[in-house]
Design an enzyme around this catalytic site. Structure first.
Site, short mmCIF file in Angstrom:
data_model
loop_
_atom_site.label_atom_id
_atom_site.label_comp_id
_atom_site.label_asym_id
_atom_site.label_seq_id
_atom_site.Cartn_x
_atom_site.Cartn_y
_atom_site.Cartn_z
N GLY A 238 -50.96 -49.91 23.10
CA GLY A 238 -51.26 -48.76 22.24
C GLY A 238 -51.46 -49.09 20.77
O GLY A 238 -51.24 -48.24 19.92
N SER A 239 -51.92 -50.32 20.49
CA SER A 239 -52.15 -50.63 19.07
C SER A 239 -53.27 -49.74 18.50
O SER A 239 -53.20 -49.34 17.34
CB SER A 239 -52.45 -52.11 18.86
N ASN A 240 -54.26 -49.43 19.32
CA ASN A 240 -55.30 -48.51 18.85
C ASN A 240 -54.75 -47.10 18.65
O ASN A 240 -55.04 -46.45 17.65
CB ASN A 240 -56.47 -48.47 19.84
N ILE B 149 -61.25 -41.87 35.31
CA ILE B 149 -61.01 -40.45 34.99
C ILE B 149 -61.74 -39.60 36.03
O ILE B 149 -62.94 -39.77 36.24
CB ILE B 149 -61.58 -40.12 33.58
N ASN C 79 -64.29 -43.09 24.69
CA ASN C 79 -63.63 -44.31 25.15
C ASN C 79 -63.99 -45.46 24.22
O ASN C 79 -65.06 -45.47 23.61
CB ASN C 79 -64.11 -44.65 26.57
N HIS D 11 -64.50 -49.59 24.35
CA HIS D 11 -64.64 -50.72 25.28
C HIS D 11 -64.68 -52.01 24.46
O HIS D 11 -65.40 -52.09 23.47
CB HIS D 11 -65.92 -50.55 26.10
N GLU E 76 -61.62 -53.01 16.44
CA GLU E 76 -61.20 -51.71 16.97
C GLU E 76 -60.34 -50.97 15.96
O GLU E 76 -60.54 -49.79 15.68
CB GLU E 76 -60.42 -51.90 18.28
C1 GAR Z 1 -58.38 -52.46 23.79
O1 GAR Z 1 -58.94 -53.69 23.43
C2 GAR Z 1 -59.40 -51.59 24.48
O2 GAR Z 1 -60.71 -51.78 24.02
C3 GAR Z 1 -59.27 -52.05 25.90
O3 GAR Z 1 -57.89 -52.22 26.09
C4 GAR Z 1 -57.31 -52.65 24.86
C5 GAR Z 1 -56.06 -51.81 24.60
O4 GAR Z 1 -55.36 -52.31 23.49
N1 GAR Z 1 -59.82 -51.06 26.80
C6 GAR Z 1 -60.44 -51.37 27.93
O5 GAR Z 1 -60.56 -52.51 28.34
C7 GAR Z 1 -60.97 -50.18 28.72
N2 GAR Z 1 -62.05 -50.57 29.57
P1 GAR Z 1 -54.21 -51.43 22.81
O6 GAR Z 1 -53.34 -50.89 23.93
O7 GAR Z 1 -53.46 -52.39 21.94
O8 GAR Z 1 -54.88 -50.33 22.03
#
Ligand code: GAR
Length: 185
Positions: free
Chosen positions: A12-14, A87, A101, A103, A173
């Site tokens: 969940g850093s994003n 989803i 989303n 990616h 991101e």
């Molecule tokens: C992120 O890099 C996101 O782009 C990817 O998972 C990571 C989650 O990082 N998402 C996918 O691959 C979806 N297809 P986070 O939990 O630190 O935000």
């Protein structure tokens, strides 16, 4: 006030960057963090920001129980930030053009079923790409095929590993995702 729910499966850093960005916003509020993993670190991050959170099973996702909760919470926008389950169509239809989303690659390359997280960075490395990046897109009923609203690229060098590629992608991101969401609302 636009009410946003973030769906996340992992660290969940994003999600954290998004909560930080909208902390004092008068325009939008992160009203809910929802995760399909009860031990996901994103739930700790939600606590830190005082954002309500809930967890749900795949069955609850597929049977419409999550959708009901989102409707009860009067959610306007759904943000997928590292959410790794498909989803259901009914949920997508409930948020037309209001589900986003991120990616971790430059779609249409390295998208589709099974292409998530480290799998993407390993494939990018194996192909010897000289760049990678991020794609922010609206969600439709086909994996990674909704309308692209934003992309940013970063150069790669031969010494990059899947881990350093992931770090470069995360940096992009974190820099762009919150402001792109803000511009979409
Ligand atoms: C992120 O890099 C996101 O782009 C990817 O998972 C990571 C989650 O990082 N998402 C996918 O691959 C979806 N297809 P986070 O939990 O630190 O935000």
């Amino acid at each position: 006030m636009t009410r946003i729910a973030i769906l996340a499966s992992g660290s969940g850093s994003n999600a954290e960057k998004i909560m930080e960005f909208f902390k004092n916003s008068t325009k939008a509020k992160i009203a809910l963090i929802a995760s399909n993993k009860s031990d996901a670190f994103v739930l700790e991050r939600a606590k830190k920001f005082g954002v309500p959170s809930l967890t749900f099973s795949k069955k609850e996702l597929d049977s419409g129980i999550l959708l009901e909760k989102l409707l009860t919470e009067k959610i306007d926008w759904v943000i997928l930030a590292g959410f790794l389950l498909k989803i259901p169509a009914e949920l997508i239809r409930a948020f037309p053009e209001r589900m986003v989303n991120i990616h971790p690659a430059l779609l249409p390359s390295y998208g589709g079923k099974g292409m998530y997280g480290h799998h993407v960075h390993e494939a990018v490395k194996a192909a010897g790409e000289t760049q990678t990046g991020i794609t922010i897109h609206l969600v439709n009923e086909h994996y990674d095929e909704g309308k692209i609203v934003f992309q940013a690229a970063t150069p790669l060098v031969p010494e990059d590993t899947p881990e350093t590629i992931a770090a470069k992608v995360h940096e992009l991101e974190h820099r762009y995702f919150p402001e792109v969401i803000d511009s979409l609302l």
